[in-house]
Each structure stands twice: as C-alpha cells, then as structure tokens.
Design a protein around this motif. Structure first.
Motif, PDB file in Angstrom:
ATOM      1  N   ASP A  20       0.822  -1.209   0.000  1.00 52.08           N
ATOM      2  CA  ASP A  20       0.000   0.000   0.000  1.00 52.08           C
ATOM      3  C   ASP A  20       0.857   1.262   0.000  1.00 52.08           C
ATOM      4  O   ASP A  20       0.445   2.299  -0.519  1.00 52.08           O
ATOM      5  CB  ASP A  20      -0.927   0.012   1.222  1.00 52.08           C
ATOM      6  CG  ASP A  20      -2.142  -0.876   1.026  1.00 52.08           C
ATOM      7  OD1 ASP A  20      -2.441  -1.229  -0.128  1.00 52.08           O
ATOM      8  OD2 ASP A  20      -2.791  -1.219   2.028  1.00 52.08           O
ATOM      9  N   ILE A  21       2.053   1.167   0.581  1.00 53.18           N
ATOM     10  CA  ILE A  21       2.958   2.314   0.597  1.00 53.18           C
ATOM     11  C   ILE A  21       3.628   2.482  -0.764  1.00 53.18           C
ATOM     12  O   ILE A  21       3.662   3.570  -1.331  1.00 53.18           O
ATOM     13  CB  ILE A  21       4.024   2.150   1.698  1.00 53.18           C
ATOM     14  CG1 ILE A  21       3.361   2.197   3.084  1.00 53.18           C
ATOM     15  CG2 ILE A  21       5.096   3.236   1.585  1.00 53.18           C
ATOM     16  CD1 ILE A  21       4.295   1.845   4.231  1.00 53.18           C
ATOM     17  N   LEU A  22       4.145   1.378  -1.298  1.00 50.76           N
ATOM     18  CA  LEU A  22       4.896   1.443  -2.554  1.00 50.76           C
ATOM     19  C   LEU A  22       3.991   1.581  -3.770  1.00 50.76           C
ATOM     20  O   LEU A  22       4.287   2.336  -4.698  1.00 50.76           O
ATOM     21  CB  LEU A  22       5.754   0.186  -2.703  1.00 50.76           C
ATOM     22  CG  LEU A  22       6.841  -0.021  -1.650  1.00 50.76           C
ATOM     23  CD1 LEU A  22       7.557  -1.344  -1.892  1.00 50.76           C
ATOM     24  CD2 LEU A  22       7.832   1.133  -1.646  1.00 50.76           C
ATOM     25  N   HIS A  23       2.887   0.822  -3.768  1.00 50.89           N
ATOM     26  CA  HIS A  23       1.975   0.813  -4.916  1.00 50.89           C
ATOM     27  C   HIS A  23       0.524   0.853  -4.420  1.00 50.89           C
ATOM     28  O   HIS A  23      -0.153  -0.178  -4.383  1.00 50.89           O
ATOM     29  CB  HIS A  23       2.191  -0.441  -5.761  1.00 50.89           C
ATOM     30  CG  HIS A  23       3.519  -0.496  -6.446  1.00 50.89           C
ATOM     31  ND1 HIS A  23       3.842   0.304  -7.515  1.00 50.89           N
ATOM     32  CD2 HIS A  23       4.621  -1.252  -6.204  1.00 50.89           C
ATOM     33  CE1 HIS A  23       5.081   0.046  -7.911  1.00 50.89           C
ATOM     34  NE2 HIS A  23       5.570  -0.903  -7.128  1.00 50.89           N
ATOM     35  N   PRO A  24       0.040   2.042  -4.022  1.00 51.86           N
ATOM     36  CA  PRO A  24      -1.357   2.125  -3.585  1.00 51.86           C
ATOM     37  C   PRO A  24      -2.294   1.685  -4.703  1.00 51.86           C
ATOM     38  O   PRO A  24      -2.025   1.921  -5.882  1.00 51.86           O
ATOM     39  CB  PRO A  24      -1.539   3.610  -3.243  1.00 51.86           C
ATOM     40  CG  PRO A  24      -0.430   4.309  -3.959  1.00 51.86           C
ATOM     41  CD  PRO A  24       0.713   3.349  -4.021  1.00 51.86           C
ATOM     42  N   VAL A  25      -3.388   1.023  -4.321  1.00 47.88           N
ATOM     43  CA  VAL A  25      -4.277   0.407  -5.302  1.00 47.88           C
ATOM     44  C   VAL A  25      -5.721   0.836  -5.073  1.00 47.88           C
ATOM     45  O   VAL A  25      -6.182   0.893  -3.928  1.00 47.88           O
ATOM     46  CB  VAL A  25      -4.183  -1.137  -5.222  1.00 47.88           C
ATOM     47  CG1 VAL A  25      -5.235  -1.792  -6.098  1.00 47.88           C
ATOM     48  CG2 VAL A  25      -2.795  -1.614  -5.620  1.00 47.88           C
ATOM     49  N   ASN A  47       5.944  -7.900 -12.352  1.00 45.43           N
ATOM     50  CA  ASN A  47       6.062  -8.950 -11.345  1.00 45.43           C
ATOM     51  C   ASN A  47       5.283  -8.621 -10.075  1.00 45.43           C
ATOM     52  O   ASN A  47       5.072  -9.496  -9.229  1.00 45.43           O
ATOM     53  CB  ASN A  47       7.534  -9.191 -11.008  1.00 45.43           C
ATOM     54  CG  ASN A  47       8.281  -9.892 -12.124  1.00 45.43           C
ATOM     55  OD1 ASN A  47       7.711 -10.676 -12.873  1.00 45.43           O
ATOM     56  ND2 ASN A  47       9.564  -9.594 -12.267  1.00 45.43           N
ATOM     57  N   TRP A  48       4.855  -7.379  -9.948  1.00 46.99           N
ATOM     58  CA  TRP A  48       4.033  -6.973  -8.810  1.00 46.99           C
ATOM     59  C   TRP A  48       2.589  -7.469  -8.938  1.00 46.99           C
ATOM     60  O   TRP A  48       1.855  -7.530  -7.953  1.00 46.99           O
ATOM     61  CB  TRP A  48       4.016  -5.442  -8.678  1.00 46.99           C
ATOM     62  CG  TRP A  48       5.149  -4.875  -7.908  1.00 46.99           C
ATOM     63  CD1 TRP A  48       6.325  -4.387  -8.398  1.00 46.99           C
ATOM     64  CD2 TRP A  48       5.225  -4.717  -6.487  1.00 46.99           C
ATOM     65  NE1 TRP A  48       7.125  -3.953  -7.380  1.00 46.99           N
ATOM     66  CE2 TRP A  48       6.473  -4.139  -6.195  1.00 46.99           C
ATOM     67  CE3 TRP A  48       4.363  -5.012  -5.430  1.00 46.99           C
ATOM     68  CZ2 TRP A  48       6.887  -3.842  -4.896  1.00 46.99           C
ATOM     69  CZ3 TRP A  48       4.770  -4.713  -4.131  1.00 46.99           C
ATOM     70  CH2 TRP A  48       6.010  -4.147  -3.877  1.00 46.99           C
ATOM     71  N   LYS A 159       3.748   0.535 -13.512  1.00 43.94           N
ATOM     72  CA  LYS A 159       3.774   0.640 -12.051  1.00 43.94           C
ATOM     73  C   LYS A 159       4.851   1.645 -11.651  1.00 43.94           C
ATOM     74  O   LYS A 159       6.031   1.428 -11.891  1.00 43.94           O
ATOM     75  CB  LYS A 159       4.081  -0.720 -11.405  1.00 43.94           C
ATOM     76  CG  LYS A 159       3.222  -1.878 -11.873  1.00 43.94           C
ATOM     77  CD  LYS A 159       1.788  -1.738 -11.434  1.00 43.94           C
ATOM     78  CE  LYS A 159       0.985  -3.000 -11.725  1.00 43.94           C
ATOM     79  NZ  LYS A 159       0.989  -3.420 -13.148  1.00 43.94           N
ATOM     80  N   LYS A 160       4.433   2.747 -11.079  1.00 43.96           N
ATOM     81  CA  LYS A 160       5.375   3.746 -10.574  1.00 43.96           C
ATOM     82  C   LYS A 160       5.248   3.798  -9.062  1.00 43.96           C
ATOM     83  O   LYS A 160       4.142   3.766  -8.522  1.00 43.96           O
ATOM     84  CB  LYS A 160       5.073   5.125 -11.168  1.00 43.96           C
ATOM     85  CG  LYS A 160       5.325   5.233 -12.663  1.00 43.96           C
ATOM     86  CD  LYS A 160       5.059   6.648 -13.142  1.00 43.96           C
ATOM     87  CE  LYS A 160       5.343   6.787 -14.641  1.00 43.96           C
ATOM     88  NZ  LYS A 160       5.078   8.173 -15.117  1.00 43.96           N
ATOM     89  N   HIS A 163       2.517   5.764  -6.911  1.00 41.75           N
ATOM     90  CA  HIS A 163       1.422   6.155  -7.804  1.00 41.75           C
ATOM     91  C   HIS A 163       0.348   5.069  -7.791  1.00 41.75           C
ATOM     92  O   HIS A 163       0.646   3.888  -7.770  1.00 41.75           O
ATOM     93  CB  HIS A 163       1.925   6.361  -9.237  1.00 41.75           C
ATOM     94  CG  HIS A 163       2.676   7.640  -9.433  1.00 41.75           C
ATOM     95  ND1 HIS A 163       3.922   7.854  -8.889  1.00 41.75           N
ATOM     96  CD2 HIS A 163       2.358   8.777 -10.109  1.00 41.75           C
ATOM     97  CE1 HIS A 163       4.349   9.068  -9.217  1.00 41.75           C
ATOM     98  NE2 HIS A 163       3.416   9.651  -9.965  1.00 41.75           N
ATOM     99  N   ARG A 164      -0.889   5.508  -7.837  1.00 45.10           N
ATOM    100  CA  ARG A 164      -2.000   4.577  -7.679  1.00 45.10           C
ATOM    101  C   ARG A 164      -2.169   3.686  -8.905  1.00 45.10           C
ATOM    102  O   ARG A 164      -2.041   4.106 -10.048  1.00 45.10           O
ATOM    103  CB  ARG A 164      -3.296   5.346  -7.413  1.00 45.10           C
ATOM    104  CG  ARG A 164      -4.476   4.457  -7.012  1.00 45.10           C
ATOM    105  CD  ARG A 164      -5.587   5.285  -6.400  1.00 45.10           C
ATOM    106  NE  ARG A 164      -5.150   5.910  -5.162  1.00 45.10           N
ATOM    107  CZ  ARG A 164      -5.106   5.276  -3.989  1.00 45.10           C
ATOM    108  NH1 ARG A 164      -5.472   4.015  -3.900  1.00 45.10           N
ATOM    109  NH2 ARG A 164      -4.718   5.923  -2.913  1.00 45.10           N
ATOM    110  N   THR A 165      -2.470   2.408  -8.627  1.00 45.94           N
ATOM    111  CA  THR A 165      -2.725   1.398  -9.641  1.00 45.94           C
ATOM    112  C   THR A 165      -4.176   0.941  -9.540  1.00 45.94           C
ATOM    113  O   THR A 165      -4.702   0.797  -8.434  1.00 45.94           O
ATOM    114  CB  THR A 165      -1.805   0.182  -9.432  1.00 45.94           C
ATOM    115  OG1 THR A 165      -0.449   0.567  -9.685  1.00 45.94           O
ATOM    116  CG2 THR A 165      -2.171  -0.965 -10.373  1.00 45.94           C
TER     117      THR A 165
END
Length: 211
Positions: A20-25, A47-48, A159-160, A163-165
């Motif tokens: 959630d910190i690295l790739h909020p969704v 791979n995420w 995936k940044k 940044h939200r995915t």
C-alpha cells in the motif's frame, strides 16, 4: 492453502502494508467475484501483479497462484510462496503436474489465479514462443475441465512507486464450446476472449494499447 494460519495472516498484513505504501491500489468489482471455484485471469505487465491482486482479495478468499518456477529457487522465498498457496510452473514446458495441481485447487472449491499471457507484457511489447504476446489456451482448458468461473481482471500496466494502480474485477465469462471438452480452436478462442475482456475493463486492447 490455510488462510487463517498465523504465518499467512502475518504475511497478508505485513505485505499488504508495504504494498500500500509502494503501490497504492484502487479496486473495483470485488463484489462480482464468485466465492469459490473462480479462475482469475489478469493481464500481466509487472512482477508486482500477483502480489497486488492477491492482497486486494478478502483474507478468507482461498487463492492459489500459478507462479514461475524461478521464484522458487530461493529457498526462503519458495517456502513462503508455498505457505500462501502458490505453486511453480515451468514456462514453455508441458508441465502435467502443474496442470493437475491447478485443476485440483478448483475441484477442492478454492480459487486460482493464472496469467493467460504466461509472461510479463510491458507497454504492448512481449513475446511467447517467438510471437507477439497472446493468450495461451491452457487457461481455457483448465477452466472448461473444472467448470471454473473464468473471471477477467484488469491491472494497470505501468507501475510507478507511490502512484495509484487500478485493479478491476469483471463479470465471469461464460465459455461456449462443443462436446465435453471443446476443440483446440475453441479453447484458444475462449482464452483470447477472456484476455480481451480483461484489457477492455481498463479501456485497452490486448497488449495494453488504448482502444
């Protein structure tokens, strides 16, 4: 997989916090998911992807993940993956045991995640068996032979960090085929249709290009 063992719960929440910190969704369509017997079919751009999808499912959603065998060569990572229900697949080989494991997961009433493309496809560039990325018919074969609900899933491509995915779960796809198991051509069409439906949820054509 035993979703309520202590190790699973610890990994679920610890990995979820980090992700959630690295790739909020942002998630849409969880309410569309069958409770069991679902075959989740996302597009694959990072791979995420399996981690992000799995962590956005309910904790008690009994999920197995077909993951590339290279991830299991690290003893610690391989052990952790198996603890949370993942199992290896040898890409490019006819891995009968892997197929049996996948089918048994569905028959046991659990759920399964398979990437129809079979490899990471970034920005529309990816190859399977020397050809541009496409769906592999095996996902349809597993779905048809087990009676699984084929669920298209869209995951944002790029995936940044921070940044939200988007993850969007679609309506289950109803396959059409002849006989008990269908023809190889029908299996390929089903796989292609499910993959196209996954990309369409995000307004994209197969390979990640805008519609």
């Amino acid at each position: 997989m035993k979703p309520f063992n202590r190790l699973f719960v610890f990994i679920y929440y610890a990995a979820g916090l980090l992700a959630d910190i690295l790739h909020p969704v942002s998630v849409e369509g969880v309410e569309r998911l069958p409770k069991n017997g679902a075959l989740l079919c996302p597009n694959h751009s990072s791979n995420w992807d399996p981690i992000l999808v799995a962590l956005k499912l309910p904790k008690n959603y009994r999920l197995h993940i077909m993951a590339k065998e290279e991830l299991f060569k690290n003893p610690l990572l391989g052990w952790l993956l198996r603890k949370v229900g993942a199992f290896p697949v040898s890409r490019g080989n006819n891995d009968i045991n892997t197929v049996r494991t996948a089918m048994q997961a569905i028959k046991d009433g659990d759920n399964l995640l398979i990437f129809p493309e079979g490899t990471v496809v970034r920005n529309g560039v990816g190859y399977i068996d020397g050809l541009p990325a496409h769906a592999k018919a095996g996902v349809a074969m597993i779905g048809v032979r087990t009676g699984a609900a084929l669920v298209p899933v869209f995951v944002d491509g790029e995936k940044k960090l921070f940044h939200r995915t988007r993850i969007i779960f679609g309506e289950p796809y109803e396959p059409h085929y002849t006989g008990r198991r269908g023809t190889s051509e029908e299996m390929q069409k089903i796989a292609d249709d499910v993959l196209a439906a996954a990309y369409a949820l995000g307004g994209q054509a197969v390979g990640g290009k805008p519609l």
